[in-house]
Design a protein around this motif. Structure first.
Motif, PDB file in Angstrom:
ATOM      1  N   ALA A 184      12.469 -23.813 -20.287  1.00 43.61           N
ATOM      2  CA  ALA A 184      13.355 -25.390 -20.696  1.00 43.61           C
ATOM      3  C   ALA A 184      13.150 -25.702 -21.847  1.00 43.61           C
ATOM      4  O   ALA A 184      14.410 -25.744 -21.690  1.00 43.61           O
ATOM      5  CB  ALA A 184      12.337 -26.767 -20.312  1.00 43.61           C
ATOM      6  N   LYS A 185      12.712 -25.576 -22.841  1.00 46.36           N
ATOM      7  CA  LYS A 185      12.970 -25.236 -24.136  1.00 46.36           C
ATOM      8  C   LYS A 185      13.909 -24.586 -24.618  1.00 46.36           C
ATOM      9  O   LYS A 185      14.747 -24.380 -25.154  1.00 46.36           O
ATOM     10  CB  LYS A 185      11.026 -25.487 -25.264  1.00 46.36           C
ATOM     11  CG  LYS A 185      10.202 -25.806 -25.114  1.00 46.36           C
ATOM     12  CD  LYS A 185       9.508 -25.671 -25.480  1.00 46.36           C
ATOM     13  CE  LYS A 185       8.292 -26.549 -25.706  1.00 46.36           C
ATOM     14  NZ  LYS A 185       6.707 -26.741 -26.012  1.00 46.36           N
ATOM     15  N   GLU A 186      13.633 -22.914 -24.510  1.00 48.85           N
ATOM     16  CA  GLU A 186      15.044 -21.858 -24.604  1.00 48.85           C
ATOM     17  C   GLU A 186      16.347 -22.494 -24.352  1.00 48.85           C
ATOM     18  O   GLU A 186      17.425 -21.963 -24.736  1.00 48.85           O
ATOM     19  CB  GLU A 186      14.239 -21.201 -24.615  1.00 48.85           C
ATOM     20  CG  GLU A 186      13.546 -20.444 -25.380  1.00 48.85           C
ATOM     21  CD  GLU A 186      13.640 -18.664 -25.151  1.00 48.85           C
ATOM     22  OE1 GLU A 186      14.485 -17.929 -24.679  1.00 48.85           O
ATOM     23  OE2 GLU A 186      12.924 -17.670 -24.393  1.00 48.85           O
ATOM     24  N   LEU A 187      16.598 -23.280 -22.926  1.00 47.56           N
ATOM     25  CA  LEU A 187      17.330 -23.985 -22.372  1.00 47.56           C
ATOM     26  C   LEU A 187      18.316 -24.649 -23.467  1.00 47.56           C
ATOM     27  O   LEU A 187      19.540 -24.189 -23.184  1.00 47.56           O
ATOM     28  CB  LEU A 187      17.462 -23.780 -20.629  1.00 47.56           C
ATOM     29  CG  LEU A 187      17.109 -22.547 -19.867  1.00 47.56           C
ATOM     30  CD1 LEU A 187      16.797 -23.019 -18.405  1.00 47.56           C
ATOM     31  CD2 LEU A 187      18.305 -21.599 -20.183  1.00 47.56           C
ATOM     32  N   ILE A 188      16.999 -25.441 -23.229  1.00 48.39           N
ATOM     33  CA  ILE A 188      18.157 -26.422 -24.096  1.00 48.39           C
ATOM     34  C   ILE A 188      18.162 -26.148 -25.692  1.00 48.39           C
ATOM     35  O   ILE A 188      19.555 -26.319 -26.248  1.00 48.39           O
ATOM     36  CB  ILE A 188      17.131 -28.382 -24.718  1.00 48.39           C
ATOM     37  CG1 ILE A 188      16.458 -28.648 -22.981  1.00 48.39           C
ATOM     38  CG2 ILE A 188      17.166 -28.621 -25.439  1.00 48.39           C
ATOM     39  CD1 ILE A 188      15.085 -29.080 -23.202  1.00 48.39           C
ATOM     40  N   ALA A 189      17.465 -25.151 -26.773  1.00 45.55           N
ATOM     41  CA  ALA A 189      17.498 -24.373 -27.050  1.00 45.55           C
ATOM     42  C   ALA A 189      19.311 -24.163 -26.882  1.00 45.55           C
ATOM     43  O   ALA A 189      19.782 -23.901 -28.844  1.00 45.55           O
ATOM     44  CB  ALA A 189      16.841 -23.772 -28.486  1.00 45.55           C
ATOM     45  N   GLY A 190      19.457 -23.233 -26.315  1.00 40.23           N
ATOM     46  CA  GLY A 190      20.995 -22.356 -26.237  1.00 40.23           C
ATOM     47  C   GLY A 190      22.172 -23.597 -26.112  1.00 40.23           C
ATOM     48  O   GLY A 190      22.837 -22.830 -25.608  1.00 40.23           O
ATOM     49  N   GLY A 191      21.448 -24.518 -25.635  1.00 37.56           N
ATOM     50  CA  GLY A 191      22.493 -25.351 -25.421  1.00 37.56           C
ATOM     51  C   GLY A 191      22.789 -26.373 -24.171  1.00 37.56           C
ATOM     52  O   GLY A 191      24.003 -27.300 -23.798  1.00 37.56           O
TER      53      GLY A 191
ATOM     54  N   GLU B 246      22.080 -29.472 -22.129  1.00 39.39           N
ATOM     55  CA  GLU B 246      21.898 -31.177 -22.565  1.00 39.39           C
ATOM     56  C   GLU B 246      20.240 -31.199 -21.562  1.00 39.39           C
ATOM     57  O   GLU B 246      20.257 -30.529 -20.480  1.00 39.39           O
ATOM     58  CB  GLU B 246      22.475 -31.569 -21.879  1.00 39.39           C
ATOM     59  CG  GLU B 246      24.193 -31.984 -22.603  1.00 39.39           C
ATOM     60  CD  GLU B 246      24.609 -32.485 -22.315  1.00 39.39           C
ATOM     61  OE1 GLU B 246      24.132 -33.785 -21.388  1.00 39.39           O
ATOM     62  OE2 GLU B 246      26.251 -33.122 -22.775  1.00 39.39           O
ATOM     63  N   LYS B 247      19.208 -31.877 -21.959  1.00 34.97           N
ATOM     64  CA  LYS B 247      18.116 -32.122 -21.334  1.00 34.97           C
ATOM     65  C   LYS B 247      18.557 -32.934 -20.203  1.00 34.97           C
ATOM     66  O   LYS B 247      17.085 -32.351 -18.993  1.00 34.97           O
ATOM     67  CB  LYS B 247      17.354 -33.501 -22.537  1.00 34.97           C
ATOM     68  CG  LYS B 247      17.035 -32.242 -23.790  1.00 34.97           C
ATOM     69  CD  LYS B 247      16.318 -33.530 -24.673  1.00 34.97           C
ATOM     70  CE  LYS B 247      15.822 -33.428 -25.749  1.00 34.97           C
ATOM     71  NZ  LYS B 247      14.421 -34.618 -27.053  1.00 34.97           N
ATOM     72  N   ALA B 248      19.314 -33.232 -19.969  1.00 35.22           N
ATOM     73  CA  ALA B 248      19.933 -33.710 -18.212  1.00 35.22           C
ATOM     74  C   ALA B 248      20.331 -32.962 -18.002  1.00 35.22           C
ATOM     75  O   ALA B 248      20.519 -32.965 -16.830  1.00 35.22           O
ATOM     76  CB  ALA B 248      20.795 -35.238 -18.904  1.00 35.22           C
ATOM     77  N   THR B 249      20.334 -32.217 -17.618  1.00 37.16           N
ATOM     78  CA  THR B 249      20.906 -30.199 -17.180  1.00 37.16           C
ATOM     79  C   THR B 249      20.445 -30.644 -15.425  1.00 37.16           C
ATOM     80  O   THR B 249      18.854 -30.004 -15.994  1.00 37.16           O
ATOM     81  CB  THR B 249      21.036 -29.512 -17.272  1.00 37.16           C
ATOM     82  OG1 THR B 249      21.927 -30.002 -19.070  1.00 37.16           O
ATOM     83  CG2 THR B 249      21.624 -28.031 -16.777  1.00 37.16           C
ATOM     84  N   PRO B 250      20.347 -30.354 -14.573  1.00 30.50           N
ATOM     85  CA  PRO B 250      19.690 -30.401 -13.363  1.00 30.50           C
ATOM     86  C   PRO B 250      19.204 -28.850 -12.920  1.00 30.50           C
ATOM     87  O   PRO B 250      20.202 -28.040 -13.570  1.00 30.50           O
ATOM     88  CB  PRO B 250      20.756 -30.454 -12.409  1.00 30.50           C
ATOM     89  CG  PRO B 250      21.580 -30.951 -13.155  1.00 30.50           C
ATOM     90  CD  PRO B 250      21.908 -31.146 -14.239  1.00 30.50           C
TER      91      PRO B 250
ATOM     92  N   LEU C 269      16.431 -30.815 -16.712  1.00 28.76           N
ATOM     93  CA  LEU C 269      15.512 -29.894 -18.271  1.00 28.76           C
ATOM     94  C   LEU C 269      14.937 -30.500 -18.421  1.00 28.76           C
ATOM     95  O   LEU C 269      13.311 -30.109 -19.512  1.00 28.76           O
ATOM     96  CB  LEU C 269      16.642 -29.205 -19.154  1.00 28.76           C
ATOM     97  CG  LEU C 269      17.127 -27.922 -18.884  1.00 28.76           C
ATOM     98  CD1 LEU C 269      18.623 -27.471 -20.147  1.00 28.76           C
ATOM     99  CD2 LEU C 269      16.459 -26.879 -18.376  1.00 28.76           C
ATOM    100  N   ALA C 270      14.241 -31.641 -18.914  1.00 28.52           N
ATOM    101  CA  ALA C 270      13.314 -32.429 -19.799  1.00 28.52           C
ATOM    102  C   ALA C 270      11.860 -32.622 -18.506  1.00 28.52           C
ATOM    103  O   ALA C 270      11.441 -33.026 -19.412  1.00 28.52           O
ATOM    104  CB  ALA C 270      14.551 -34.133 -20.070  1.00 28.52           C
ATOM    105  N   ASP C 271      11.914 -33.217 -17.571  1.00 35.54           N
ATOM    106  CA  ASP C 271      11.150 -33.152 -16.773  1.00 35.54           C
ATOM    107  C   ASP C 271      10.357 -32.295 -16.083  1.00 35.54           C
ATOM    108  O   ASP C 271       9.761 -32.385 -15.487  1.00 35.54           O
ATOM    109  CB  ASP C 271      11.099 -34.601 -16.224  1.00 35.54           C
ATOM    110  CG  ASP C 271      11.979 -35.198 -14.879  1.00 35.54           C
ATOM    111  OD1 ASP C 271      12.901 -33.110 -14.817  1.00 35.54           O
ATOM    112  OD2 ASP C 271      12.722 -35.889 -14.436  1.00 35.54           O
TER     113      ASP C 271
END
Length: 221
Positions: free
Chosen positions: A142-149, A151-155, A174-176
């Motif tokens: 999750a951290k890598e995907l967010i860092a790559g672009g 959004e935290k709300a991505t399903p 991605l946040a939870d």
């Protein structure tokens, strides 16, 4: 057969009298020794993998060994877990206006991943991603995907044992998702799907639009 992955119910379909070997604890040399013995006796071997053997199936090294030995063999295609997961989710991965690309990948673990193919690098495309062999490190994923672009709300969805009787589905963002996966007790045998396709308004396919002509239908006026 790959005992750690193959549904044991499939073994009920084996021919009566067949010798059955669980390769979960075997090395490549031990697997090949069993096949060598069968070849010498003029028998037929079925090397049963899960899903589709072409994706993370570790079969190339086996096929190369067969070639060196002069064994004839066929490869039977199967349904990869990423597509069994799509069926479980009742989800199309390539929705018009949302994503037209599917990336099949894995996180870096015991098997390294080229830097250009890291989750962070691939996330820059914003495409649908099916991530194998990585649920045990869902926090890092999750951290890598967010860092790559993303959004935290991505399903995101995690499906354990897709197509098995005890299939389990966990949905989140991605946040939870990491917290939800831990709560569900999922640590292995799971596919991770991240995509806006999982929760989005999308354009309808032009293929079925009444004003669209193609080789099998004339557009209505």
């Amino acid at each position: 057969y790959a005992g750690s992955l193959v549904n044991p119910a499939l073994l009920d379909l084996c021919k009566e009298g067949a010798a059955i070997h669980d390769s979960a604890s075997m090395t490549l040399d031990e697997v090949l020794a069993v096949i060598d013995a069968a070849e010498q006796q003029g028998k037929t071997t079925v090397r049963l993998h899960t899903g589709d053997p072409s994706v993370y199936g570790a079969i190339q090294e086996q096929m190369d060994a067969f070639k060196k030995r002069g064994y004839d063999y066929d490869v039977t295609p199967g349904v990869s877990s990423c597509f069994a997961t799509a069926a479980a989710l009742k989800q199309e991965y390539t929705l018009p206006g949302i994503s037209q690309t599917l990336i099949i990948t894995r996180g870096a673990g015991r098997t390294p991943v080229p830097e250009a193919e890291s989750l962070k690098a691939l996330a820059a495309h914003g495409a649908t991603m099916c991530i194998y062999l990585s649920v045990s490190m869902i926090d890092e994923v999750a951290k890598e995907l967010i860092a790559g672009g993303y959004e935290k709300a991505t399903p995101i969805a995690v499906v354990q044992r897709a197509s098995w009787p005890d299939e389990q589905i966990v949905r989140g963002t991605l946040a939870d998702i990491a917290e939800k996966v831990r709560a569900a007790g999922i640590t292995r045998q799971a596919m991770i799907v991240v995509s806006r396709c999982l929760d989005a308004d999308y354009d309808l396919s032009r293929h079925y639009a009444p004003e669209f002509s193609h080789g099998y239908r004339q557009a209505s006026k």
